[in-house]
Design a protein around this motif. Sequence first.
Motif, short mmCIF file in Angstrom:
data_model
loop_
_atom_site.label_atom_id
_atom_site.label_comp_id
_atom_site.label_asym_id
_atom_site.label_seq_id
_atom_site.Cartn_x
_atom_site.Cartn_y
_atom_site.Cartn_z
N ARG A 1 0.84 -1.20 0.00
CA ARG A 1 0.00 0.00 0.00
C ARG A 1 0.87 1.25 0.00
NH1 ARG A 1 -5.53 -0.16 1.82
NH2 ARG A 1 -6.25 -2.28 2.22
N ARG A 2 0.27 2.37 -0.34
CA ARG A 2 0.93 3.67 -0.32
C ARG A 2 0.31 4.52 0.80
NH1 ARG A 2 4.55 1.47 -2.90
NH2 ARG A 2 5.02 1.92 -5.11
N GLY B 1 5.95 4.80 0.25
CA GLY B 1 5.73 3.39 -0.03
C GLY B 1 7.01 2.62 -0.26
N MET B 2 6.86 1.32 -0.40
CA MET B 2 7.98 0.43 -0.69
C MET B 2 8.15 0.30 -2.19
SD MET B 2 9.11 -0.84 2.28
CE MET B 2 9.81 -2.47 1.96
N PRO B 3 9.38 0.13 -2.68
CA PRO B 3 9.56 -0.20 -4.10
C PRO B 3 8.90 -1.56 -4.39
CG PRO B 3 11.64 0.46 -3.07
CD PRO B 3 10.66 0.27 -1.96
N LYS C 1 4.56 -6.54 -5.48
CA LYS C 1 5.02 -6.96 -4.16
C LYS C 1 6.28 -6.18 -3.79
CE LYS C 1 3.20 -11.67 -4.49
NZ LYS C 1 3.53 -13.12 -4.46
N PRO C 2 6.48 -5.89 -2.51
CA PRO C 2 7.68 -5.14 -2.10
C PRO C 2 8.96 -5.89 -2.48
CG PRO C 2 6.07 -5.21 -0.32
CD PRO C 2 5.59 -6.16 -1.37
#
Length: 565
Positions: A82-83, A116-118, A124-125
């Motif tokens: 998620r962001r 957020g995660m890359p 998926k992260p």
Amino acid sequence: MLTALHLGNFKAFAEIQNIPIRPITLIFGPNSAGKSSIIHSLALAHEASRKGDLDIFRTEVGGSSIDLGGFRQYIHRRQANRRMEWGATFDTSCLSGRLGELLKPVGTISAHITIGMPLDDQDKPLAGTLPGVISYELESRGEMLVRMSKRPDGSMAVDRLNHDHPVIKQVVMAVLESGTTTQNVQEADYNALTETIAEIVSSLRTTGSKFFPEGIVDKSKQTEETDTPMPFFSVSKGNRTEDLSRALRFFLPRSLNELVTGLSKTVQTEFARLLYLGPLRSYPPRHLAFSEHDDINWYAGGGYTWDVVRRNDAVRESVNEWLSSSKLKTPYKLMVRSLVAADRLKEPIESGLAQIENDEEAMFVGSIDKDGYVMKHYPPKDDSRCFFEDIETSAELIAKIVESAEIDRIRDLVLVDQRSNTVVTHRDVGIGISQVLPVLVMAYGSQHKLVAMEQPEIHLHPALQAELGDVFIKSALGEQKNTFILETHSEHLILRFMRRLRETYQKKDNGLPPITPMDISVLYVEPDGPHSIVREMPLNELGELVKAWPGGFFEEGLREQFGDA
């Protein structure tokens, strides 16, 4: 000044919640609804602005009371793909200098950040990566000003500049009129420059890697001519658009850099003034002079406030006034006494005794008769001795000499029971005093601070919970100009604010600064399925709620008294 927060996909909140912040903001709601999430977002912004880290676990301001657990813990529903949306709105009237002049007409300016995660191509992260800022956006009057986002190479570039926005238009007009020979830039000139603006935007990149970008640079230029004198561009009639474009290429990146830099500093300054008091206050040792200053909860637990009272005479006087007022009616008074090593007392006591001995009015010569009475006589006899004329006066003299002596001493804070003049400590009285003291010190001893508190009313009986309302009004709306965000369960606290609103409307003099509905924000956080939402509960000038509490909140007393029927 901060006027609103915007939170999405953060802890209890899914969709973006717009949270109005006023000089006094009250957060109500059932247990575990997400009330603390609002305050935790402030701690996150404080820590991220300070260190630039977004995978935040324990925060400096929150001590052990706020442990965000890292991105995978504070992102909504622990879904790392998620962001998170974070935003803050500021009153532009508080801005100064060129930035203040530029933004004052729009009233408010908002900064929005996506974190957020890359992610890989499966959404998926990516393993071994950390969360970062995905995009920045500045907004005013509900319209985007400028938007920046992260590129695949990790850089942050400007995506879009809203050249139709009055602020951007004013920037362009101002730099062209001040930096060129033309004195009047027309609407047709501005429309002719839209392609130039688009070309400039395509080469702009942000600088800095903290919570908010530190500036903007034009990457199309090999070097930035920041130290060179500002040129003055000539505009000819035959090449007007080309000449204006040339000037705009030089000035616009610098003006946007000024805008972004100024707002970045505003965000950092705003959250640097955050103070936080957790729901469980520190209970310092009996002798406060020996409390641990490096305790992780020194600030979040309010331990430092005892030190403020010990050192700051004005704050101690204000707290004592509250303790002994007709409202609290305690017999206790905070006082400072000096602790001195016993082996350092010998010299000043000897000095005091020598002064008394040489003072004929302070000493007399005499002897004790067979019945135990002291008999004065002169000249001295074989059994003559020296006696104090007035023991109490002599003791006071020695005490003053000791007090003024150049010896090391420790200032210790004590409570004096004024009924018996007995020295006690906070460990000897009810816990309510130790729990409310940090609240009072934060209110009386802070100035222009953003003060977040969880359950300020804890361990206070109902009448005193209401009296705290006056403390907050004076601190927020008086000379100190603090902003309070209070997570509370106290009906008595809001009833006091309602009363003061009504008295202001009726023009009653209660000795407090006037308070209006624009000075107070009442929020209700409640579950809505798998997430929580924030409802604003406005008050009118008569101190009445404009709409009813959701779900009958605060109706427990009526149900207990009259039953469900």
